[in-house]
Design an enzyme around this catalytic site. Structure first.
Site, mmCIF file in Angstrom:
data_model
loop_
_atom_site.group_PDB
_atom_site.id
_atom_site.type_symbol
_atom_site.label_atom_id
_atom_site.label_comp_id
_atom_site.label_asym_id
_atom_site.label_seq_id
_atom_site.Cartn_x
_atom_site.Cartn_y
_atom_site.Cartn_z
ATOM 1 N N SER A 82 64.791 71.058 50.821
ATOM 2 C CA SER A 82 63.876 71.198 51.948
ATOM 3 C C SER A 82 63.575 69.806 52.486
ATOM 4 C CB SER A 82 62.568 71.834 51.464
ATOM 5 O OG SER A 82 61.549 71.733 52.441
ATOM 6 N N TYR A 115 54.410 72.094 46.411
ATOM 7 C CA TYR A 115 55.766 72.394 46.900
ATOM 8 C C TYR A 115 56.596 71.118 47.034
ATOM 9 C CZ TYR A 115 59.429 74.380 49.892
ATOM 10 O OH TYR A 115 60.645 74.785 50.426
HETATM 11 C C1 8X3 Z 1 60.256 74.579 54.089
HETATM 12 C C2 8X3 Z 1 59.941 73.522 55.075
HETATM 13 O O1 8X3 Z 1 58.179 72.028 56.120
HETATM 14 O O2 8X3 Z 1 57.395 74.087 55.114
HETATM 15 O O3 8X3 Z 1 60.987 74.147 53.018
HETATM 16 O O4 8X3 Z 1 58.090 72.267 53.719
HETATM 17 S S1 8X3 Z 1 58.324 72.967 54.975
#
Ligand code: 8X3
Length: 247
Positions: free
Chosen positions: A134, A147
């Protein structure tokens, strides 16, 4: 166990989104595609359509991964796609369970599958590991540390293999997408459709098929060509938090 003469591609998280689109693209490119995910009924429908094989897979479960790997007679391509985000919260309010889920799926899930399939990928004589990371693997953003840290760790695990496997017949490609309209935001916001839709409002986001096209392109290069990393975003996105939105 079915003996496959055609090349076999394994796609994790294949019941929807990028995984599903990638399974379709690799099948169209001539692979026998083994699709893995927890939601078996959706997988079966997909496998029927693409003449592939559906197998239940929970990347967070050691025994599930072992059974999945044992059932494969060969593996030429592994697409580490399973993963996702839960929540959008400052570190001060971090939910430990959300963090655990993100690290288990994105990081340890990729580790488990890669470890389990590596012998078969090497034995194929021309293996390929594509890991879907990502833009969150490239830079942190506020409220995203659960994340972004997981995606950074997943990416570093993947990039480390590039050196460790030098001399072995396995290529490694990281694809780092920005905003792709899938169930991603619905999962992140725990089913809140309004909040999920707002992520893509006023922009033309990437579609799952856009990422699948890239995987198929990478997989169709000759064995001496290793595409190390692809960063791909909508034209309307400059980085994780910067969008041009139409009112
Ligand atoms: C997804 C993109 O910008 O939400 O992996 O992290 S973001």
């Amino acid at each position: 166990m079915t003996e496959h003469t055609s090349r076999v591609a394994v796609v994790t998280g294949a019941s929807s989104g990028i995984g599903e689109a990638t399974a379709r693209a690799l099948a169209a490119a001539g692979y026998h595609v083994v699709v893995g995910a927890r939601r078996l009924s959706r997988l079966r429908r997909l496998a029927d359509e693409i003449d592939g094989t559906a197998r239940q897979l929970d990347v967070t479960d050691e025994a599930s991964v072992a059974a999945f790997a044992d059932a494969l007679d060969r593996a030429d391509v592994l697409v580490n796609n399973a993963g996702g985000a839960k929540g959008l919260a400052p570190v001060a309010d971090a939910d430990l369970d959300d963090w655990r889920w993100m690290w288990e799926t994105n990081v340890l899930g990729t580790l488990r599958l890669t470890k389990a399939l590596l012998p078969k990928l090497i034995a194929s004589g021309d293996g390929l590991i594509v890991t879907i990371t990502s833009v969150a693997a490239l830079a942190p953003y506020d409220n995203g540390a659960g994340y972004t840290s997981a995606k950074h760790a997943q990416a570093v695990l993947h990039r480390t293999l590039r050196g460790e496997l030098l001399g072995k017949p396995v290529r490694l490609t990281e694809i780092a997408p920005g905003a792709v309209e899938t169930e991603f935001s619905l999962v992140r916001f725990d089913g809140d459709e309004e909040r999920a839709a707002a992520v893509y409002r006023g922009i033309t986001p990437l579609l799952a098929a856009d990422i699948a096209d890239l995987v198929a392109f990478v997989a169709s290069r000759p064995p001496h060509v290793n595409i190390d990393q692809i960063v791909v975003k909508p034209r309307d996105q400059a980085d994780a938090g910067r969008f041009s939105r139409q009112a």
